[in-house]
Design a protein around this motif. Sequence first.
Motif: not given
Length: 212
Positions: A181-189, A198-212
């Motif tokens: 609910g925080k980040y948006i990405t797509g093919p144009t980026m 890779q960007v999706i994984d990056f954002l997922v990991n970024k979010t999970l790290q912020s929850k720790r």
Amino acid sequence: MKLLVGLLMAFAVTAAACAAPAQPQFKEGENYRLVVPVQPTDAGPNQVQVIEFFWYGCPHCYAFEPYLENWAASQPDNVLFKRVPAVINPGWKPQARAFYTAKVLGVAGKLQKPIFDEIHLRHHFLHDEEGFQKFFAQYGISKDQFDTAWNSFAVDTMMKQAAVLGERYRIMGVPTVVVAGKYITGPTMVKSFPELIQVIDFLVNKTLQSKR
């Protein structure tokens, strides 16, 4: 002796660091953008939700589908993946309703690729209730079953929810991926679909790290 052990340990650490693959770093405003304001999700306290907005008639969504399917199949329980059919214009509503009809009938996973293939591989553009009814019949769904689901309150409700989500995230094109609910990405980026993953994984990991 202690000096020798210390040197060996330092060498081992340095060698391990050199051998480890560099983690890709992506930039806000270039590879993804922020959602303002942040939107609520269906994820639990220790989960992160990933939403793909798509349209069956979109060739880019079709090309991205195998990458996304492989990614989704490898995710742990703390990643909650959700597909949402975009209803950017009225002409997209039949495809969105077909997705939710399949979901109500319990065949969404089974028909996701066949619907894409029917449109993009066989060039049979499914665009109305009758066309989808005939298509679903090929997979054992009777006309009565199809009609009941297509016109159901459940499908109507999910269609409204999809429209609201599209408005909240200001979806202008597809495929579009929203993380947490925080980040948006797509093919144009990005430069390629593998990089988008890779960007999706990056954002997922970024979010999970912020929850720790």
